[in-house]
Write a protein that holds these residues in place. Structure first.
Motif, PDB file in Angstrom:
ATOM      1  N   ARG A  67     -51.549  22.204 -10.295  1.00 16.17           N
ATOM      2  CA  ARG A  67     -52.284  20.963 -10.079  1.00 16.17           C
ATOM      3  C   ARG A  67     -52.126  19.954 -11.221  1.00 16.17           C
ATOM      4  O   ARG A  67     -52.755  18.894 -11.221  1.00 16.17           O
ATOM      5  N   PHE A  68     -51.307  20.287 -12.217  1.00 23.47           N
ATOM      6  CA  PHE A  68     -51.145  19.395 -13.356  1.00 23.47           C
ATOM      7  C   PHE A  68     -50.363  18.144 -12.936  1.00 23.47           C
ATOM      8  O   PHE A  68     -49.326  18.246 -12.265  1.00 23.47           O
ATOM      9  N   ASN A  69     -50.848  16.984 -13.348  1.00 23.81           N
ATOM     10  CA  ASN A  69     -50.213  15.722 -12.979  1.00 23.81           C
ATOM     11  C   ASN A  69     -49.082  15.418 -13.971  1.00 23.81           C
ATOM     12  O   ASN A  69     -49.269  14.701 -14.949  1.00 23.81           O
ATOM     13  N   VAL A  70     -47.908  15.981 -13.684  1.00 32.49           N
ATOM     14  CA  VAL A  70     -46.782  15.842 -14.604  1.00 32.49           C
ATOM     15  C   VAL A  70     -46.295  14.391 -14.655  1.00 32.49           C
ATOM     16  O   VAL A  70     -45.874  13.904 -15.712  1.00 32.49           O
ATOM     17  N   LYS A  71     -46.370  13.690 -13.546  1.00 27.73           N
ATOM     18  CA  LYS A  71     -45.965  12.280 -13.539  1.00 27.73           C
ATOM     19  C   LYS A  71     -46.847  11.471 -14.481  1.00 27.73           C
ATOM     20  O   LYS A  71     -46.362  10.576 -15.195  1.00 27.73           O
ATOM     21  N   GLN A  72     -48.125  11.771 -14.510  1.00 27.44           N
ATOM     22  CA  GLN A  72     -49.025  11.075 -15.429  1.00 27.44           C
ATOM     23  C   GLN A  72     -48.658  11.380 -16.874  1.00 27.44           C
ATOM     24  O   GLN A  72     -48.755  10.513 -17.746  1.00 27.44           O
TER      25      GLN A  72
END
Length: 264
Positions: free
Chosen positions: A214-219
């Protein structure tokens, strides 16, 4: 410019030269090297690694040392002669890095169970930083959860005490384990974050393939592009977190596309 890459640590315990070759031959053109033993620091051995990198047009951004678990004893025991010997030994890493073109040295540091005041910690750590600088190497403190550097509060104090000499490696899984927020670390330390170890995390674990949690890598990439746009974002998974080299290639391609998006 942000660059995506993969650490040879993902393929451990495959021999280092084989790990470098496997990543390179599969089109991964930016890597971090994890040295696993002393003989791999020899000039002859590193020249062989450099030849492979040149042959496949691969760049190496950073080096991770196999002696990380000894760093509390080597640098933070207060025994000055041992510190001087450790500095001499770490010159072997820096010489090796010069051969392969790596610029960031990943440092774990002292364990939390033997806490030192930040002033005392930085006094010893600064000696390694200065030694690295004499080789053109940036020594960077990683946020390992069981070490003093795993705390954002401690890293912030290091930054205050060391000013421009304070550089950091953000490891997203280690942030999870320490109860820290990766985005808060970047927002606080900004351009002092010079290198990133990335993996996904969620209900299935804290070290997952990209897109499996669920980690927002794009962010993460967006924030780095604003606050620390010249670092490498390196995939670091444990061997039981993926099935084979094709998974690493797939993850690398995903990270590369994210890097291209924020660099454009």
């Amino acid at each position: 410019m942000i660059k995506a890459g993969v650490s040879t640590a993902c393929l451990y315990p495959k021999l280092l030269e084989e790990a470098v070759y496997d990543l390179a031959v599969n089109g991964i053109n930016h890597i971090e090297i994890y040295v696993n033993t002393d003989c791999e620091l020899s000039k002859t051995y590193m020249n062989g690694i450099a030849d492979t990198l040149k042959r496949f047009e691969v760049t190496c951004c950073a080096l991770h040392s196999y002696t990380y678990s000894l760093e509390p004893m080597m640098f933070f025991s207060g025994y000055q002669r041992r510190i001087e010997d450790a500095l001499e030994y770490y010159k072997k890493y820096f010489n090796a890095m010069n051969i392969i073109g790596a610029e960031v040295f990943v440092f774990h540091g002292n364990k939390k169970i033997t806490q030192l005041p930040a002033e005392k910690y930085c006094e010893s750590y600064s000696k390694l930083v200065e030694t690295g600088k004499s080789f053109g190497i940036t020594v960077a403190q990683e946020n390992i959860s069981v070490c003093q550097g795993g705390s954002l509060e401690f890293m912030s104090r290091m930054a205050e005490l060391m000013q421009d000499d304070a550089k950091f490696v953000l490891d997203t899984k280690q942030a999870v384990r320490a109860g820290e927020n990766s985005f808060d670390i970047i927002k606080t330390l900004r351009e002092k974050v010079v290198h990133v170890h990335v993996s996904d995390h969620g209900e299935m674990g804290d070290c997952l393939q990209i897109g499996k949690g669920r980690f927002n890598v794009k962010q993460l990439f967006n924030l780095l592009s604003q606050l620390s746009p010249d670092c490498s974002v390196i995939l670091e998974l444990y061997r039981n977190n993926f099935n084979g080299i094709s998974d690493l290639v797939e993850n690398y391609n995903m990270l590369s596309h994210m890097a291209e998006a924020v660099n454009s």
